[in-house]
Motif scaffolding. Structure first.
Motif, short mmCIF file in Angstrom:
data_model
loop_
_atom_site.label_atom_id
_atom_site.label_comp_id
_atom_site.label_asym_id
_atom_site.label_seq_id
_atom_site.Cartn_x
_atom_site.Cartn_y
_atom_site.Cartn_z
N LEU A 1 -102.02 -46.59 26.36
CA LEU A 1 -101.53 -45.48 25.52
C LEU A 1 -100.06 -45.52 25.46
O LEU A 1 -99.32 -45.33 24.51
N LEU B 1 -98.40 -48.29 23.22
CA LEU B 1 -98.55 -47.99 22.00
C LEU B 1 -97.38 -46.74 21.59
O LEU B 1 -96.70 -47.05 20.66
N GLY B 2 -97.41 -45.68 22.28
CA GLY B 2 -96.60 -44.72 22.28
C GLY B 2 -94.93 -45.04 22.18
O GLY B 2 -94.24 -44.73 21.75
N GLN C 1 -96.24 -40.45 15.56
CA GLN C 1 -97.32 -41.22 16.08
C GLN C 1 -97.10 -41.07 17.55
O GLN C 1 -98.13 -41.07 18.26
N THR C 2 -95.97 -41.17 17.85
CA THR C 2 -95.35 -41.19 19.32
C THR C 2 -96.29 -39.94 19.95
O THR C 2 -96.41 -39.91 21.10
N TRP D 1 -99.67 -40.34 20.50
CA TRP D 1 -100.01 -41.41 21.73
C TRP D 1 -99.57 -40.95 23.09
O TRP D 1 -100.38 -41.00 23.96
N ILE E 1 -108.72 -41.98 20.45
CA ILE E 1 -107.93 -43.23 20.11
C ILE E 1 -108.12 -43.52 18.54
O ILE E 1 -107.48 -43.79 17.92
N ILE F 1 -106.63 -40.93 16.29
CA ILE F 1 -105.26 -41.12 16.06
C ILE F 1 -104.85 -42.43 15.13
O ILE F 1 -103.97 -42.50 14.15
#
Lengths: 174, 282
Positions: free
Chosen positions: B41, B44-45, B81-82, B85, B153, B156
């Motif tokens: 995660l 991604l973030g 989005q951060t 995540w 997940i 999101i």
């Protein structure tokens, strides 16, 4: 407030339908379709809200306004729940709100034209590009062009009318 | 007055970082499902955070007003989005760290973003080429994550995917227009592609964490996204009249916390306020 004096959920929906969107004040948050549920958990009022865009700065403002509205009406125990799924879509914008958007100078979304981002016949599908006719909210002309995929907020694209020269926002589909 | 360097290094900042580094609870053991999930995660973030920060550097500097606004809006999507995540990463870690703690109180070697997103902006064309190479990966990545065995997940990914569909349309469109544009714009886009190409391969190199996450159905194996990326990149570069560089050498290490010098510069600007005024809130 005791259980028998708690406002019913219909009343709460009515209150929420008076809360304007902070970015586009001519429409309300219920018309925008972001209120996904109003219910009681014992004597706590649970309001479920879904964000329009992940990074929309109006989200926290909207939550604050909801809480304020409910407190003004004497609701003490409030819980705001964020719900991501199903993800918000412009299809949920009420019909009446679309006319209000147009009158305000924003071309309303044309349903079914959300970006797919997929490859179509060897190129990125550009459904939101040249193939899309967005009528000018000022003069109604279809002779318009897209200036940019992103307008004054993430949810809008920037357009301009070739006939009356009006620059305007188009509420793009998502 | 702004604090001097010695003020930034106050014991308060060090104490705050220590506290935020797990609220006194022991770090997760490496190789456990919880640690794997946290790292997956955070990768991604951190990608969306660092790219979002890079893109936001254009605010007030883009060649035309509309592009300035577009870049700021894309940065906003990525930062949004951060929050999702890294918020989930903090939850998965279970040590009380929030998305803000993770963004502002980790040092470079605890960031897991790919090196591509920390590359400097250079000119507008370079920024768009970097965005395109990333978007062409980001879009199929999110599509795959919609089928994650972890429903949080999947949710999101579904949300972010709708936003990223617009990103890839925009960056692909501009790469084509600038590549197949004037002699000057074509040369700049080819130069950007040549410079960035060695940083693209890292997206498709998996490690043990990726393998375990893929086996558990949580995230796709990085290698599996290569075909979709190749197809998009090939099609767009052809239309843009740009030449795909030879060779597949890839700079790696970002996903394991080993970064280029640029990362430190990004953090010093991004984290400055929290380091100078520990615990400051908006």
């Amino acid at each position: 407030m005791s259980a028998d004096t708690l406002p019913d959920t219909e009343e709460v929906w009515r209150w929420l339908s008076e809360v304007p969107d902070p970015e586009i004040p001519v429409i309300t948050i219920t018309e925008l379709g972001i209120i996904r549920g109003v219910e009681y958990d014992a004597d706590t009022l649970v309001v479920t809200v879904t964000p329009t865009y992940s990074g929309c700065p109006a989200t926290s403002m909207i939550n604050l306004q909801i809480e304020e509205k409910l407190r003004d009406n004497g609701v003490e125990k409030i819980c705001l729940k964020r719900q991501l799924s199903p993800a918000w879509t412009t299809d949920w914008i009420a019909d009446a709100a679309r006319e209000k958007l147009r009158a305000y100078g924003i071309a309303p979304p044309i349903d079914g034209t959300a970006a797919a981002g997929d490859m179509v016949a060897g190129r990125i599908a550009r459904m939101t590009g040249e193939g899309l006719t967005v009528n000018c909210p000022r003069c109604g002309s279809a002779n318009t062009f897209r200036v940019s995929q992103f307008g004054s907020t993430p949810c809008k694209a920037a357009y301009q009318c070739r006939d009356c020269l009006e620059p305007f926002d188009y509420f793009k589909c998502i | 007055m702004a604090p001097s360097l010695s003020d930034i290094m106050t014991p308060d900042a060090a104490e705050l970082a220590r506290a935020a580094g797990g609220k006194g609870r022991a770090p997760l053991e490496m190789g456990t499902p919880a640690h794997d999930l946290f790292v997956g995660l955070a990768r991604l973030g951190d990608n969306t955070l660092i790219l979002g920060h890079r893109v936001s550097e254009w605010c007030g500097h883009a060649p035309v007003l509309e592009e300035d606004i577009a870049l700021a809006n894309m940065a906003l999507d990525l930062i949004g989005q951060t929050q999702l995540w890294l918020g989930l990463a903090g939850e998965a870690e279970g040590r009380g760290r929030t998305a803000d703690d993770l963004a502002f109180l980790r040092d470079a070697w605890h960031f897991y973003n790919i090196l591509l997103v920390e590359r400097p902006n250079r000119d507008f064309g370079h920024t768009l080429m970097r965005q395109f190479l990333f978007d062409a990966w980001h879009q199929p990545m999110l599509k795959a994550l919609e089928g994650s065995s972890d429903v949080r997940i999947a949710e999101i990914a579904q949300k972010a995917g709708k936003e990223v569909a617009y990103h890839i349309e925009r960056s692909a469109d501009l790469v084509i227009r600038l590549g197949d544009g004037t002699e000057e714009s074509h040369a700049r886009m080819q130069d950007a592609l040549d410079r960035l190409w060695p940083y693209a391969g890292e997206m498709f190199v998996g490690d043990a964490v990726d393998l375990r996450l893929a086996e558990a159905g949580v995230m796709p194996a990085p290698e599996d996204l290569r075909a979709a990326w190749d197809e998009t990149v090939h099609a767009v570069l052809s239309e843009a009249t740009l030449t795909r560089p030879e060779g597949d050498f890839a700079h790696k290490g970002g996903r394991q916390g080993r970064h280029t010098e640029d990362m430190g510069h990004i953090l010093s600007s991004m984290q400055w306020l929290q380091r100078a005024y520990p615990g400051a809130t908006w």
